[in-house]
Design an enzyme around this catalytic site. Structure first.
Site: not given
Ligand code: HDD
Length: 734
Positions: A166, A357, A380, A93
């Site tokens: 999402n 988060h 997160y 993202h």
């Molecule tokens: Fe995630 C970012 C949505 C599963 C780990 N995620 C992130 C963002 C969104 C989502 C919208 C961007 C937020 C922003 O604008 O800063 N993610 C989802 C959805 C998931 C999902 C809807 C499943 C239903 N994500 C998911 C899993 C993991 C992560 C299973 C890890 C185990 N996601 C992350 C992250 C991010 C992230 C790596 C990257 C930047 C952040 O968190 O702040 O931790």
């Protein structure tokens, strides 16, 4: 330039700038005039230590032509700061656009949840929303085929609540332990960092074909949902099942939805790819301009609520994030609305530094045991530590709650808060002479408590067998799509799989698709140079699971974008293609109708400057054909173009502009000789000998005065967004 030309230019400029109004008979377009800088605007430049300095253009040197001196601390401070301007981009993202706004609930939801912001109708809760693509880097194009992140931070009186969802209601994987594998597979391949922001490569399809639980989400990502027309025109979903709890302790399961008031609309795939080059900022620009123009994007918050005792009522597991809860089984109740009404002041400080988060909760909302959600709870905060540089990222203005914060967490890198006194622990009596305890202010039953849950289970690594049905809902999605949507889905699978260098992966995908629908699999396989889909072969792979009790799948109309029907014309962008001899009266009439409906229009010609109009005046040109191509518009109007029209159509760029808009199924209106031009391009076609019938979404007017129905018909065609049912598009050379 000759002196006559200079005089004419000076006269034209005087005409357009005097009093800000065009002379009679001439049509003005937007011409922003910058105020001349005055002393009043000037502010003394200082270093970060507050030292004012007079010269920001020259480093300190030994003589005007000599070497720069290391002593120059002003230069060193400036360059050092610049060298450290970037922070690590989000692991996923990374590319996003955000906006401020508010949320308000329609009715008191306290029978179901004690969350204060959901119980006080009329109270506005500030929000910050960020929309994103998943796979691309921060500088990648907006219109990539991808899932869109839909993250909302509610600054409630009880603390920040983040709904991090999402624009697709399901996920690729069922357990968070597979997330790094999924992301490594979809990101550019590690040996050569190719391709950027695209899933059409071997590693992604290698992974997902071996993880058939991803099949349902693949259907969504290959559908037009993954190429939204606008961030303002897409749905959002919380994806997981969450819990609500009311003040009496009553627990319900809840799924969250965001429903856009502008309807759900998509780009054409060819258009999305071209936009990636022509305007890589297409979505963020669209969001920014709509808010700046006062067309505030709006979504209604919907919930599907399931009483706790009904947890096992469904043929799938509510905890499985690869499943959605069909709206026909549990209707979506619209409980409030979010309006985005303010653009960020600073992209970095707000959109880039905002930290979401799923574990940022408020009393009344809790998690379910969805194993994907449970894994996210760790990820997160952890990622912000490296992305935002330490444990104090909650102090960044965009992340600060708007309610008081009080705890004994202290110090750390970049700490802003200056705490006083000697007590940094609890319980204590030294602070104010009264004992401080965690629940001292809130009292029993107040504040956040987890929903109590009995757990007496073996410690095991195992997937619940209730997660095993990987294909029923993928099939439900397929049979819920309109024929046009099915065509687009098949084409998207074919596109992606055609890009793979490994035929065996293409084969594995169509073998899996045979478990979704035989016709779908056969259609996808046709141009891929592989064998026929083989459902049996798919079952041989270790990741394959078949539902123990295959369920009868029925269509869910809510899954199709087609019935969202005509939307609003507001904020739609219309190109008016002109050349010398254009009928300015017709242009003005159509422009006025568009403007009254909230749409905007631009005058496009081969070159900037002006074109002569039929009655001797002239019309100012906004943009050229080359810099502002048809893909950035929603519709095209070809006014009567007079005697020079043939010259326009001899211009390959102009012909391409019209044909491309037509091929992307956009509304096209043409009057007078404009209509004749469309006929010469084959855009009208005979339905029976001697009868010429325009294709869907093509609005024609004969020469002479514009009929009263012309502009309304054009507006109606624009409100229908795209006219996907045009015939013979594959023969259009654009
Ligand atoms: Fe995630 C970012 C949505 C599963 C780990 N995620 C992130 C963002 C969104 C989502 C919208 C961007 C937020 C922003 O604008 O800063 N993610 C989802 C959805 C998931 C999902 C809807 C499943 C239903 N994500 C998911 C899993 C993991 C992560 C299973 C890890 C185990 N996601 C992350 C992250 C991010 C992230 C790596 C990257 C930047 C952040 O968190 O702040 O931790």
């Amino acid at each position: 330039m000759t002196s006559t030309a200079h005089q004419q230019l000076a006269q034209d400029q005087a005409d357009f700038t005097a009093e800000g109004a065009p002379p009679p008979g001439k049509v003005a377009t937007t011409a922003p005039v910058l105020p001349a800088p005055t002393q009043a605007h000037a502010e003394a430049l200082t270093t970060n230590q507050g030292l004012a300095f007079p010269d920001n253009h020259n480093a300190l040197k030994a003589g005007a032509r000599g070497p720069t001196l290391l002593e120059d601390f002003i230069l060193r401070e400036k360059i050092t700061h610049f060298d450290h301007e970037r922070i690590p981009e989000r692991a996923v993202h990374a590319r996003g656009a955000g906006a401020h706004g508010f949320f308000e609930v329609y009715e008191d939801m306290s029978t179901l949840t004690k969350a204060g912001f959901l119980c006080n109708p009329g109270e506005q809760t500030p929000v910050f929303a960020r929309f994103s693509t998943v796979a691309g880097s921060r500088g990648s194009a907006d219109t990539a085929r991808d899932v869109r992140g839909f993250a909302v931070k509610f600054y409630t009186a009880e603390g920040n609540y983040d709904l991090v969802g999402n624009n697709v209601p399901v996920f690729f994987i069922q357990d968070a332990i597979k997330f790094p594998d999924l992301i490594h597979a979809v990101k550019p391949e590690p040996h050569n960092e190719i391709p950027q922001a695209a899933s059409a490569h071997d590693t992604f399809w290698d992974f997902v074909t071996l993880m058939p639980e991803s099949t349902h989400m693949l259907m969504w990502v290959m559908s037009d949902r993954a190429i939204p027309r606008s961030l303002r025109m897409m749905e959002g979903f919380g994806v997981h099942t969450f819990k609500w709890v009311n003040a009496a302790g009553l627990v319900s399961f809840v799924k969250f939805h965001w429903k856009p008031t502008l309807g759900v609309h998509a780009l054409a795939w060819d258009e999305a790819q071209k936009l990636a080059g022509k305007d890589a900022d297409f979505h963020r620009r669209d969001l920014w301009e709509a808010i700046a123009a006062g067309h505030f994007p709006e979504w209604e918050l919907g919930v599907q609520v399931v009483p706790e005792e009904d947890e096992f009522r469904f043929s799938f597991d509510l905890l499985d994030p690869t499943k959605l809860l069909p709206e026909e089984l549990v209707p979506v109740r619209r409980i409030g609305r979010m309006v985005l009404n303010r653009n960020p002041d600073n992209y970095f400080a707000e959109t880039e530094q905002v930290a979401f988060h799923p574990g940022h909760l408020v009393p009344g909302i809790d998690f379910s045991n969805d194993p994907l959600l449970q894994g996210r709870l760790f990820s997160y905060t952890d990622t912000q530590l490296s992305r935002l540089g330490g444990a104090n990222f909650h102090e960044l203005p965009i992340n600060q709650p708007k309610c008081p914060i009080h705890n004994f967490q202290r110090d750390g890198i970049h700490r802003q808060q200056v705490t006083s006194g000697r007590v940094a622990y609890e319980p204590s009596t030294l602070a104010a002479g009264v004992e401080v305890r965690a629940d001292g202010r809130q009292g029993p039953g107040k504040g956040f408590t987890s929903v109590p849950e009995m757990l007496d289970s073996p410690k095991i690594r195992q997937r619940s067998p209730s997660f095993d049905d990987h294909f029923s809902q993928a099939r439900m999605f397929w049979i819920s799509q309109s024929p046009v949507e099915q065509d687009h889905l098949v084409a998207a699978f074919q596109f992606e799989l055609s890009k793979l260098g490994t035929p065996a992966i293409r084969q594995r995908m169509v073998d899996n698709l045979a478990h979704v629908d035989a016709e779908l699999a056969t259609r996808v396989a046709a141009p891929l140079g592989i064998g026929a889909p083989d459902a049996q072969a798919a079952t041989q792979w270790p990741g394959f699971r078949q539902a123990p009790h295959p369920v009868d799948v029925v269509p869910s109309p809510a899954l199709s974008m087609a019935p969202t029907g005509p939307g609003s014309v507001a904020t739609r962008q219309v190109a008016i293609l002109v050349c010398n001899g254009v009928d300015a009266t017709a242009v003005a009439a159509v422009q006025q109708a568009l403007s009254e409906a909230g749409a905007s229009s631009k005058i496009i010609a081969a070159a900037l400057g002006k074109v002569e109009v039929a009655d001797g005046g002239y019309l100012a040109v906004d943009c050229t054909l080359v810099t502002t191509p048809s893909v950035v518009f929603d519709a095209v109007y070809l006014p009567c173009l007079g005697v020079h029209a043939a010259a326009l159509m001899a211009d390959g760029d102009a012909v391409h502009f019209v044909l491309e808009a037509y091929k992307h199924c956009k509304p096209i209106a043409a009057s007078g000789s404009g209509a004749g031009l469309l006929a010469s391009l084959g855009i009208t076609m005979p339905t029976e000998p001697g009868v010429t019938q325009p294709q869907p979404g093509v609005v024609l007017a004969p020469a002479g005065e514009l009929p009263a129905t012309f502009a309304p018909d054009f507006l109606q065609a624009i409100a229908q967004h795209r006219h996907w049912d045009r015939n013979g598009l594959s023969t259009v050379p654009a």
